[in-house]
Design an enzyme around this catalytic site. Sequence first.
Site, mmCIF file in Angstrom:
data_model
loop_
_atom_site.group_PDB
_atom_site.id
_atom_site.type_symbol
_atom_site.label_atom_id
_atom_site.label_comp_id
_atom_site.label_asym_id
_atom_site.label_seq_id
_atom_site.Cartn_x
_atom_site.Cartn_y
_atom_site.Cartn_z
ATOM 1 C CD GLU A 1 101.422 -43.520 1.708
ATOM 2 O OE1 GLU A 1 101.289 -44.591 2.570
ATOM 3 O OE2 GLU A 1 101.880 -42.415 2.112
ATOM 4 C CD GLU B 1 101.102 -43.187 8.334
ATOM 5 O OE1 GLU B 1 101.716 -43.585 9.691
ATOM 6 O OE2 GLU B 1 101.245 -43.553 7.360
#
Length: 347
Positions: A257, A142
């Site tokens: 994910e 991220e």
Amino acid sequence: MLGALGTGAVSYLTPLAAYAKTPSVIPYGAAVRTDPLYDDPAYKKAILDHCQIIVGEGGLKWIDLRPDRYSFDFTQADRQLAFAQEHGLEMRGHTLAWYAAMPDWTETIASPEEARLELVTHIQTVVGRYKGRISSWDVCNEPIAELPTRDAPIRDSIWLRQLGRDYIELALRTTAEIDPGARLVINDYNFEQANDTGRAKRKAFLDLVRELKAKDVPLHAVGLQGHINARIPIDRPGLTAFVAELDAMGLGVLVTELDVIDDALPAPEAERDAAVADFAKQYLEAIGEACKPEAILTWGISDRFTWVPIWFTRSDGLPNRPLPLDADYQPKPMMQVIKDFARSFDQ
Ligand code: G3I
């Protein structure tokens, strides 16, 4: 075409169990929690029935590994890897450089020199320990800002504050130096969203990877997390074009994910499960139009263990149902979607 049963008989109504036993060209996996791997036989069976890959939901984050500046606690990660090796599963490492899940002591990192020393030492120690055994690392997790702008595309973190955006290159080069055989991945989310956030994240991410590739920074693939928020439509053409750009740069693509944040979906289970499966189908098909993902992982395998209610509890108080198996480890339509999508790439 051999049916999924491998018998030569072409079966169009392949029982799901058959999929589990004959992995497709796109391996499936899930984020795991360590304790139930060992103390919940049904959880262990679900993982072994369906997965070729595991990744620790925790265990390899700084918060898990680094109780203090001078020590490492590999207990969780070692147990996860032991399980993977015992059962012939691949294991992904998540994650070496992130803004979150950082122990308090890292807030005292007060200079570029100190930040470089801590980041490099951490990666050398962790990647060195699992060299040749963890096949793929979310080196940077991220890195793109929540709503990136031209002047601030990279998310704030101790690493950005002390080292600037070059922390990403440093993390990648250090990892490659320690384990040249590992697959290096940058992992991020919201690329699918049909809104300003999705468009801005796709652009900022492409700018970042173009810059890294131009500098010959070692980077092999991109992780699309796939935490699909059912409140937000999926930008199918936008996601397909984004993945096509990554593919054109020679980067692999993993779904890392996948789950569907269902707090705004209808309450009835059958209706909700169908909607969750459809979001996953739309998402995977948009990616599949541009490339063959090298793996599909969900962030958990059963609704019994999911992060989603931490942030997205339902106003009706019903449990979330974001994952491919229900809380009793029974397959839901989402699992069939994943298996069918993966099979669609079988020659
Ligand atoms: O283990 C402690 C427990 O001892 C303590 O009693 C409890 C009370 O606070 O906390 C427990 O630790 C929690 C940990 O999950 C283990 O369950 C942390 O508070 C909690 O913050 C942590 O949340 C995880 C989160 O990342 C932050 O690390 C979620 O489980 C995990 O699903 C989530 O995963 C992230 C990915 O790493 C990156 N992509 C987004 C994804 C979802 O947020």
